[in-house]
Motif scaffolding. Structure first.
Motif, PDB file in Angstrom:
ATOM      1  N   VAL A  13       0.842  -1.205   0.000  1.00 49.36           N
ATOM      2  CA  VAL A  13       0.000   0.000   0.000  1.00 49.36           C
ATOM      3  C   VAL A  13       0.875   1.252   0.000  1.00 49.36           C
ATOM      4  CG1 VAL A  13      -1.748   1.265   1.291  1.00 49.36           C
ATOM      5  CG2 VAL A  13      -1.876  -1.211   1.164  1.00 49.36           C
ATOM      6  N   LYS A  14       1.948   1.249   0.772  1.00 49.16           N
ATOM      7  CA  LYS A  14       2.843   2.410   0.809  1.00 49.16           C
ATOM      8  C   LYS A  14       3.549   2.598  -0.530  1.00 49.16           C
ATOM      9  CE  LYS A  14       3.739   2.600   5.751  1.00 49.16           C
ATOM     10  NZ  LYS A  14       4.763   2.543   6.801  1.00 49.16           N
ATOM     11  N   ILE A  15       3.937   1.502  -1.159  1.00 48.52           N
ATOM     12  CA  ILE A  15       4.591   1.605  -2.465  1.00 48.52           C
ATOM     13  C   ILE A  15       3.625   2.173  -3.498  1.00 48.52           C
ATOM     14  CG2 ILE A  15       5.593   0.254  -4.354  1.00 48.52           C
ATOM     15  CD1 ILE A  15       6.745  -1.602  -2.181  1.00 48.52           C
ATOM     16  N   MET A  16       2.382   1.701  -3.489  1.00 51.29           N
ATOM     17  CA  MET A  16       1.374   2.231  -4.415  1.00 51.29           C
ATOM     18  C   MET A  16       1.116   3.718  -4.161  1.00 51.29           C
ATOM     19  SD  MET A  16       0.426   0.023  -6.619  1.00 51.29           S
ATOM     20  CE  MET A  16      -1.133   0.647  -7.184  1.00 51.29           C
ATOM     21  N   ALA A  17       1.094   4.120  -2.893  1.00 51.12           N
ATOM     22  CA  ALA A  17       0.885   5.519  -2.545  1.00 51.12           C
ATOM     23  C   ALA A  17       2.014   6.387  -3.084  1.00 51.12           C
ATOM     24  CB  ALA A  17       0.764   5.668  -1.037  1.00 51.12           C
ATOM     25  N   ILE A  18       3.241   5.922  -2.931  1.00 54.45           N
ATOM     26  CA  ILE A  18       4.387   6.692  -3.420  1.00 54.45           C
ATOM     27  C   ILE A  18       4.364   6.776  -4.942  1.00 54.45           C
ATOM     28  CG2 ILE A  18       6.908   6.665  -3.584  1.00 54.45           C
ATOM     29  CD1 ILE A  18       6.898   5.503  -0.715  1.00 54.45           C
ATOM     30  N   VAL A  19       3.996   5.688  -5.610  1.00 53.84           N
ATOM     31  CA  VAL A  19       3.900   5.700  -7.075  1.00 53.84           C
ATOM     32  C   VAL A  19       2.828   6.683  -7.534  1.00 53.84           C
ATOM     33  CG1 VAL A  19       3.227   4.292  -9.073  1.00 53.84           C
ATOM     34  CG2 VAL A  19       4.831   3.384  -7.390  1.00 53.84           C
ATOM     35  N   LEU A  20       1.691   6.719  -6.839  1.00 50.21           N
ATOM     36  CA  LEU A  20       0.628   7.671  -7.200  1.00 50.21           C
ATOM     37  C   LEU A  20       1.084   9.113  -7.015  1.00 50.21           C
ATOM     38  CD1 LEU A  20      -2.667   6.107  -5.823  1.00 50.21           C
ATOM     39  CD2 LEU A  20      -2.183   6.754  -8.165  1.00 50.21           C
ATOM     40  N   ILE A  21       1.770   9.385  -5.938  1.00 48.52           N
ATOM     41  CA  ILE A  21       2.253  10.747  -5.680  1.00 48.52           C
ATOM     42  C   ILE A  21       3.258  11.161  -6.755  1.00 48.52           C
ATOM     43  CG2 ILE A  21       3.594  12.169  -4.087  1.00 48.52           C
ATOM     44  CD1 ILE A  21       2.235  10.599  -1.808  1.00 48.52           C
ATOM     45  N   ILE A  22       4.189  10.282  -7.085  1.00 48.84           N
ATOM     46  CA  ILE A  22       5.187  10.602  -8.114  1.00 48.84           C
ATOM     47  C   ILE A  22       4.525  10.798  -9.473  1.00 48.84           C
ATOM     48  CG2 ILE A  22       7.155   9.664  -9.399  1.00 48.84           C
ATOM     49  CD1 ILE A  22       8.079   8.411  -6.737  1.00 48.84           C
ATOM     50  N   ALA A  23       3.562   9.936  -9.808  1.00 50.84           N
ATOM     51  CA  ALA A  23       2.856  10.071 -11.087  1.00 50.84           C
ATOM     52  C   ALA A  23       2.066  11.381 -11.138  1.00 50.84           C
ATOM     53  CB  ALA A  23       1.926   8.886 -11.306  1.00 50.84           C
ATOM     54  N   GLY A  24       1.448  11.759 -10.029  1.00 51.27           N
ATOM     55  CA  GLY A  24       0.714  13.020  -9.988  1.00 51.27           C
ATOM     56  C   GLY A  24       1.623  14.219 -10.155  1.00 51.27           C
ATOM     57  N   ILE A  25       2.774  14.191  -9.508  1.00 51.06           N
ATOM     58  CA  ILE A  25       3.732  15.298  -9.628  1.00 51.06           C
ATOM     59  C   ILE A  25       4.256  15.389 -11.060  1.00 51.06           C
ATOM     60  CG2 ILE A  25       6.024  16.088  -8.929  1.00 51.06           C
ATOM     61  CD1 ILE A  25       5.358  15.000  -6.113  1.00 51.06           C
ATOM     62  N   LEU A  26       4.598  14.235 -11.653  1.00 50.90           N
ATOM     63  CA  LEU A  26       5.066  14.245 -13.040  1.00 50.90           C
ATOM     64  C   LEU A  26       3.982  14.738 -13.993  1.00 50.90           C
ATOM     65  CD1 LEU A  26       7.123  10.921 -13.219  1.00 50.90           C
ATOM     66  CD2 LEU A  26       7.992  13.259 -13.233  1.00 50.90           C
ATOM     67  N   GLY A  27       2.741  14.364 -13.733  1.00 48.49           N
ATOM     68  CA  GLY A  27       1.636  14.843 -14.568  1.00 48.49           C
ATOM     69  C   GLY A  27       1.462  16.349 -14.484  1.00 48.49           C
ATOM     70  N   LEU A  28       1.653  16.911 -13.286  1.00 50.08           N
ATOM     71  CA  LEU A  28       1.540  18.364 -13.137  1.00 50.08           C
ATOM     72  C   LEU A  28       2.723  19.090 -13.754  1.00 50.08           C
ATOM     73  CD1 LEU A  28       0.161  18.717  -9.499  1.00 50.08           C
ATOM     74  CD2 LEU A  28      -1.060  19.092 -11.637  1.00 50.08           C
ATOM     75  N   PHE A  84      -3.601   6.353   5.534  1.00 47.47           N
ATOM     76  CA  PHE A  84      -4.315   5.140   5.890  1.00 47.47           C
ATOM     77  C   PHE A  84      -3.355   4.029   6.298  1.00 47.47           C
ATOM     78  CE2 PHE A  84      -6.047   1.022   4.474  1.00 47.47           C
ATOM     79  CZ  PHE A  84      -7.125   0.924   5.341  1.00 47.47           C
ATOM     80  N   ALA A  85      -2.254   3.895   5.531  1.00 50.36           N
ATOM     81  CA  ALA A  85      -1.289   2.841   5.817  1.00 50.36           C
ATOM     82  C   ALA A  85      -0.533   3.109   7.111  1.00 50.36           C
ATOM     83  CB  ALA A  85      -0.316   2.707   4.653  1.00 50.36           C
ATOM     84  N   SER A  86      -0.229   4.370   7.388  1.00 50.86           N
ATOM     85  CA  SER A  86       0.521   4.671   8.618  1.00 50.86           C
ATOM     86  C   SER A  86      -0.357   4.538   9.865  1.00 50.86           C
ATOM     87  CB  SER A  86       1.112   6.082   8.534  1.00 50.86           C
ATOM     88  OG  SER A  86       0.086   7.046   8.508  1.00 50.86           O
ATOM     89  N   LYS A  87      -1.660   4.834   9.754  1.00 47.92           N
ATOM     90  CA  LYS A  87      -2.566   4.691  10.902  1.00 47.92           C
ATOM     91  C   LYS A  87      -2.858   3.220  11.196  1.00 47.92           C
ATOM     92  CE  LYS A  87      -4.880   9.110  10.853  1.00 47.92           C
ATOM     93  NZ  LYS A  87      -6.156   9.803  10.868  1.00 47.92           N
ATOM     94  N   LYS A  88      -2.897   2.411  10.150  1.00 49.79           N
ATOM     95  CA  LYS A  88      -3.210   1.009  10.321  1.00 49.79           C
ATOM     96  C   LYS A  88      -2.041   0.240  10.957  1.00 49.79           C
ATOM     97  CE  LYS A  88      -5.467  -2.701   7.865  1.00 49.79           C
ATOM     98  NZ  LYS A  88      -5.977  -3.183   6.608  1.00 49.79           N
ATOM     99  N   SER A  89      -0.814   0.685  10.711  1.00 48.75           N
ATOM    100  CA  SER A  89       0.375  -0.003  11.237  1.00 48.75           C
ATOM    101  C   SER A  89       0.563   0.221  12.706  1.00 48.75           C
ATOM    102  CB  SER A  89       1.622   0.469  10.511  1.00 48.75           C
ATOM    103  OG  SER A  89       1.529   0.117   9.149  1.00 48.75           O
TER     104      SER A  89
END
Length: 73
Positions: free
Chosen positions: A4-19, A68-73
């Motif tokens: 979940v954390k890896i997917m979150a980081i990939v989404l953030i990087i993809a969003g930044i690159l898109g902007l 979500f991932a940090s609260k669940k851990s």
């Protein structure tokens, strides 16, 4: 690091690159013809624009997943 954390980081990087870039382009071959020893091919350049809202939503979704991932851990 969890999936979940890896997917979150990939989404953030993809969003930044898109902007930052606003889109991307690629080249594809559309037609190819052979007439005897001659060969003719047509390359078509396609451009894909990434909307600003898609980049912002990807960053927000990635941030939400990280929270979500940090609260669940």
């Amino acid at each position: 690091m969890s999936t979940v954390k890896i997917m979150a980081i990939v989404l953030i990087i993809a969003g930044i690159l898109g902007l930052v870039y606003g889109g991307f382009s690629y080249t594809r071959e559309t037609q190819e013809t052979k007439i005897g020893p001659f060969e003719l091919s047509i390359k078509d350049k396609q451009t894909v624009n990434v909307p600003v809202w898609a980049g912002v939503m990807a960053i927000a979704a990635g941030g939400g997943l990280l929270l979500f991932a940090s609260k669940k851990s």
